[in-house]
Enzyme design. Sequence first.
Site, mmCIF file in Angstrom:
data_model
loop_
_atom_site.group_PDB
_atom_site.id
_atom_site.type_symbol
_atom_site.label_atom_id
_atom_site.label_comp_id
_atom_site.label_asym_id
_atom_site.label_seq_id
_atom_site.Cartn_x
_atom_site.Cartn_y
_atom_site.Cartn_z
ATOM 1 N N ALA A 85 35.978 43.433 44.173
ATOM 2 C CA ALA A 85 36.467 42.852 42.922
ATOM 3 C C ALA A 85 37.775 42.084 43.118
ATOM 4 O O ALA A 85 38.018 41.096 42.432
ATOM 5 C CB ALA A 85 36.650 43.946 41.878
ATOM 6 N N THR A 86 38.609 42.521 44.050
ATOM 7 C CA THR A 86 39.862 41.792 44.283
ATOM 8 C C THR A 86 39.550 40.354 44.684
ATOM 9 O O THR A 86 40.101 39.396 44.119
ATOM 10 C CB THR A 86 40.692 42.484 45.390
ATOM 11 O OG1 THR A 86 41.043 43.789 44.935
ATOM 12 C CG2 THR A 86 41.955 41.701 45.717
ATOM 13 N N ASN A 94 41.431 50.543 34.130
ATOM 14 C CA ASN A 94 41.272 51.498 35.232
ATOM 15 C C ASN A 94 42.235 52.677 35.162
ATOM 16 O O ASN A 94 42.139 53.598 35.958
ATOM 17 C CB ASN A 94 41.446 50.786 36.579
ATOM 18 C CG ASN A 94 42.658 49.901 36.636
ATOM 19 O OD1 ASN A 94 42.842 49.030 35.781
ATOM 20 N ND2 ASN A 94 43.512 50.101 37.608
ATOM 21 N N GLY A 119 31.189 47.170 44.331
ATOM 22 C CA GLY A 119 30.181 48.178 44.652
ATOM 23 C C GLY A 119 30.709 49.600 44.673
ATOM 24 O O GLY A 119 30.035 50.531 44.240
ATOM 25 N N HIS A 120 31.954 49.763 45.148
ATOM 26 C CA HIS A 120 32.412 51.138 45.404
ATOM 27 C C HIS A 120 32.861 51.892 44.159
ATOM 28 O O HIS A 120 33.277 53.046 44.245
ATOM 29 C CB HIS A 120 33.517 51.145 46.472
ATOM 30 C CG HIS A 120 34.848 50.649 46.029
ATOM 31 N ND1 HIS A 120 35.869 51.500 45.686
ATOM 32 C CD2 HIS A 120 35.346 49.403 45.889
ATOM 33 C CE1 HIS A 120 36.935 50.790 45.351
ATOM 34 N NE2 HIS A 120 36.647 49.517 45.469
ATOM 35 N N CYS A 172 45.738 52.130 43.360
ATOM 36 C CA CYS A 172 46.192 50.953 44.101
ATOM 37 C C CYS A 172 47.706 50.864 44.049
ATOM 38 O O CYS A 172 48.333 50.250 44.901
ATOM 39 C CB CYS A 172 45.611 49.680 43.490
ATOM 40 S SG CYS A 172 43.873 49.798 43.147
HETATM 41 N N1 PMP Z 1 39.723 45.497 38.967
HETATM 42 C C1 PMP Z 1 39.770 46.746 38.500
HETATM 43 C C2 PMP Z 1 39.781 46.979 37.022
HETATM 44 C C3 PMP Z 1 39.827 47.824 39.386
HETATM 45 O O1 PMP Z 1 39.882 49.070 38.911
HETATM 46 C C4 PMP Z 1 39.819 47.574 40.785
HETATM 47 C C5 PMP Z 1 39.882 48.698 41.792
HETATM 48 N N2 PMP Z 1 40.930 49.595 41.569
HETATM 49 C C6 PMP Z 1 39.765 46.245 41.221
HETATM 50 C C7 PMP Z 1 39.701 45.233 40.287
HETATM 51 C C8 PMP Z 1 39.749 45.916 42.683
HETATM 52 O O2 PMP Z 1 38.505 46.241 43.236
HETATM 53 P P1 PMP Z 1 38.231 46.255 44.797
HETATM 54 O O3 PMP Z 1 38.743 47.559 45.281
HETATM 55 O O4 PMP Z 1 36.759 46.145 44.913
HETATM 56 O O5 PMP Z 1 38.927 45.104 45.414
#
Ligand code: PMP
Length: 383
Positions: A71-72, A149, A198-199, A327
């Site tokens: 997602a990042t 999140n 995915g995770h 994070c």
């Molecule tokens: N957006 C949200 C709302 C998230 O919770 C997260 C993961 N903490 C991310 C983006 C980033 O996802 P990824 O770990 O797949 O980069």
Amino acid sequence: MRTIYLDHQATTPMDPAVMEVMQAAYTQYFANPASPHAAGVRAFREVERARSAVARFVGGARSEIYFTSGATEANNIAIKGIAGRCPGGHIVTTATEHKSVLDTCAYLREAGYSVTVLPVDAQGRVTAEQVASHLRDDTVLVSVMLANNEIGTIQPIAEIGRVTRPAGVPLHCDATQGVGSLAVDVTELGVDLLTFSGHKIYGPRGIGALYISNRLTDMTPLAPLMHGGGQERGLRAGTLNTAAIIGLGTAVTLVEEVRGKETRRLERLRDTFLAELAASSRAPFRLNSGSGPGFLPHALNLSLKGVDAQELLLRLADLAISTGSACNSSAQEPSHVLRAIGLPPERIKGSIRLSFGRFTEESDAIDAARYLAEAALPEPAID
Ligand code: PMP
């Protein structure tokens, strides 16, 4: 004591069914899906099968799905990809977005773009009216997450879409925390860009998906961040991660199968945990997240009175929970989300985040509450 894992907003364990298809994929479909030989074509077909599953999952077309590393990356491509086509434009986002959105917007601000960060109410919500009142002639993107999140707040994306669509402004939705619990349909939501990982849905790490409406691509094709072999229709160059893509395809299919039943079960687990914790006088707490239709069913954020949550977590080695966003937790900064909903520093200091998941059992919820209550000895005394 066994570890009780209640940190499903940080990451989820892979579903064994996903693991199984991936193991087979590593041996059967190792060929490069861009290769023209038969083995490559077989891998390509599996990738496209997974793309169809992801498209169905969000209500889009196969040609509207792009695979990323998570997602990042998907958020970066969505936001910088639009910005790259609209130099100096105006972007609207909210104060409680994930850092992959907020820091991308901050980076663009440094580069000369104009960014409006909308404040949220005490529940962490923005309104469509707020978005409407900040749209300008030079607004090129609105980015609002589906669900938070840290506190699980669900944003009124469909209402926001009814504002951005007629104004001709693309709407991006980071749906990473929402797609596991909420049925998503890009048309109903009125979004042009949607991202997830995915995770967070019992799939593998290192894979994510980006939906971009063909409508937007026809009008303003996004600027790629990565240049190279032209994969993913030139938007995201790099050899495709076939096994992870196949794993993601299976993960979304499983979510669709179990979502309705799981939602009710997870709500019950949350209620059981809260009742058990409330029954203990050792851990007086206040909820920072809500329950009901406007909040994720499996997530909880609460502040324990007179407790330093960082210290508490060190004492709770067998309970996997977090303070604020995982994070951010290495940065030891007070959570930007809890600050945005107006919590005072002492309440942020005592805040913990926990979330139940597909493999959590009732006994886990009860044991976790007891374990937490034992470890949280507030000082000074309870009033
Ligand atoms: N957006 C949200 C709302 C998230 O919770 C997260 C993961 N903490 C991310 C983006 C980033 O996802 P990824 O770990 O797949 O980069």
